[in-house]
Write a protein that holds these residues in place. Structure first.
Motif, PDB file in Angstrom:
ATOM      1  N   ASN A   5     -90.330 -39.667 -28.275  1.00 21.89           N
ATOM      2  CA  ASN A   5     -91.229 -40.655 -28.847  1.00 21.89           C
ATOM      3  C   ASN A   5     -92.645 -40.428 -28.302  1.00 21.89           C
ATOM      4  N   GLY A   6     -93.559 -40.014 -29.162  1.00 17.69           N
ATOM      5  CA  GLY A   6     -94.919 -39.716 -28.752  1.00 17.69           C
ATOM      6  C   GLY A   6     -95.121 -38.318 -28.205  1.00 17.69           C
ATOM      7  N   GLN A  25     -86.241 -32.975 -36.945  1.00 11.34           N
ATOM      8  CA  GLN A  25     -85.565 -33.978 -36.122  1.00 11.34           C
ATOM      9  C   GLN A  25     -86.453 -34.477 -34.980  1.00 11.34           C
ATOM     10  N   ALA A  26     -87.343 -33.622 -34.479  1.00 14.73           N
ATOM     11  CA  ALA A  26     -88.299 -34.091 -33.470  1.00 14.73           C
ATOM     12  C   ALA A  26     -89.206 -35.158 -34.069  1.00 14.73           C
ATOM     13  N   LEU A  27     -89.659 -34.926 -35.291  1.00 14.26           N
ATOM     14  CA  LEU A  27     -90.487 -35.920 -35.971  1.00 14.26           C
ATOM     15  C   LEU A  27     -89.709 -37.221 -36.204  1.00 14.26           C
ATOM     16  N   ALA A  28     -88.452 -37.084 -36.594  1.00 13.46           N
ATOM     17  CA  ALA A  28     -87.632 -38.269 -36.855  1.00 13.46           C
ATOM     18  C   ALA A  28     -87.428 -39.110 -35.601  1.00 13.46           C
ATOM     19  N   ALA A  32     -95.247 -37.167 -31.914  1.00 15.06           N
ATOM     20  CA  ALA A  32     -96.569 -37.416 -32.487  1.00 15.06           C
ATOM     21  C   ALA A  32     -97.116 -36.187 -33.199  1.00 15.06           C
ATOM     22  N   LYS A  33     -96.706 -35.012 -32.731  1.00 17.94           N
ATOM     23  CA  LYS A  33     -97.176 -33.759 -33.323  1.00 17.94           C
ATOM     24  C   LYS A  33     -96.152 -32.677 -33.024  1.00 17.94           C
ATOM     25  N   VAL A  34     -95.961 -31.767 -33.976  1.00 12.87           N
ATOM     26  CA  VAL A  34     -95.101 -30.611 -33.758  1.00 12.87           C
ATOM     27  C   VAL A  34     -95.860 -29.359 -34.175  1.00 12.87           C
ATOM     28  N   VAL A  74     -93.340 -30.660 -24.870  1.00  4.32           N
ATOM     29  CA  VAL A  74     -91.978 -30.126 -25.022  1.00  4.32           C
ATOM     30  C   VAL A  74     -92.056 -28.766 -25.693  1.00  4.32           C
ATOM     31  N   LEU A  75     -91.649 -27.729 -24.976  1.00  2.00           N
ATOM     32  CA  LEU A  75     -91.608 -26.365 -25.504  1.00  2.00           C
ATOM     33  C   LEU A  75     -90.171 -26.016 -25.858  1.00  2.00           C
ATOM     34  N   ILE A  76     -89.927 -25.664 -27.114  1.00  2.00           N
ATOM     35  CA  ILE A  76     -88.583 -25.289 -27.560  1.00  2.00           C
ATOM     36  C   ILE A  76     -88.570 -23.803 -27.879  1.00  2.00           C
TER      37      ILE A  76
END
Length: 237
Positions: A5-6, A25-28, A32-34, A74-76
């Motif tokens: 969240n955020g 899914q990160a957006l869901a 705040a930004k991807v 968050v680095l994926i």
């Protein structure tokens, strides 16, 4: 634990099957930004998604991405390469180098490039996508590079823990994406895999075993080597 969240998330290999699910899914979950990164980024229909050019095998590209995305929390590390045939001795130099650079050096160099931002940002994390085959060497060079990434992830976790950066290692067998199109073996649903990974992230997990294949292989690691690889019994004099 790390909340999405955020969060400001960067996904490598965002154009692929798993990558697309990580973005959505990160957006869901409230990101705040991807940053959706790829060698050739595609357009997205959500203003929260920022296409980002990134070649994980190129040091200048990694440096440029780190400079452009200093707000990442968050680095994926999702981008990966594979070979369609097993073994390790018969692959070309190019195939071996591509797997090493994409599956091992890329995630490691990205972690190094983004570490200053992650240390400085609250609620930060790295997710590394390993493979169940990092524990089962039947995939040759692919298994070797994923095993190396597993080891590097363990080292990163220890090194970044004092700064409060969560490092999550993910193991999963075949996933129903283009990378696994060459096999008819059972494949996990990519949406379910990503859901499990992000659940683990937000629960504070250090490791996610995203399918039964990974659970079974990890449980068998302590067995004698000729039990793990019964084919060795067939070659014993």
């Amino acid at each position: 634990m790390t909340s999405l969240n955020g969060a400001i998330v960067l996904v490598t290999g965002a154009n692929g099957g798993l990558g697309t699910h990580f973005v959505n899914q990160a957006l869901a979950r409230g990101a705040a930004k991807v940053y959706a990164s790829a060698r050739t980024p595609r357009s997205w229909d959500d203003p929260r998604v920022v296409p980002l050019t990134l070649d994980v095998t190129d040091s200048e590209s990694i440096a440029a991405a780190a400079a452009a995305a200093q707000d990442v929390t968050v680095l994926i590390n999702n981008a990966g390469a594979a070979v369609s045939t097993p073994g390790i001795l018969m692959h070309t130099d190019e195939e071996i180098r591509r797997n090493v650079e994409t599956n091992f050096l890329g995630p490691l160099f990205l972690a190094r490039a983004f570490a200053p931002a992650l240390r400085a940002n609250y609620n930060a994390a790295i997710i590394d996508i390993h493979s169940a085959l990092s524990w089962y060497a039947v995939a040759g060079i692919y298994s070797a590079t994923k095993a190396a990434l597993w080891s590097a992830t363990n080292s990163l976790r220890l090194e970044l823990a004092p700064a409060g950066v969560q490092v999550v290692g993910v193991h999963v067998g075949y996933v129903d994406t283009a990378m696994a199109a060459h096999t008819d073996d059972a494949k996990a649903d990519p949406a379910e895999v990503v859901h499990s990974v992000l659940d683990g992230l937000e629960a504070g997990a250090h490791e996610v075993l995203a399918d039964q294949t990974s659970v079974q292989l990890k449980a068998g690691l302590s067995a004698p080597i000729d039990v793990v690889y019964p084919q060795l019994q067939e070659t014993t004099p």
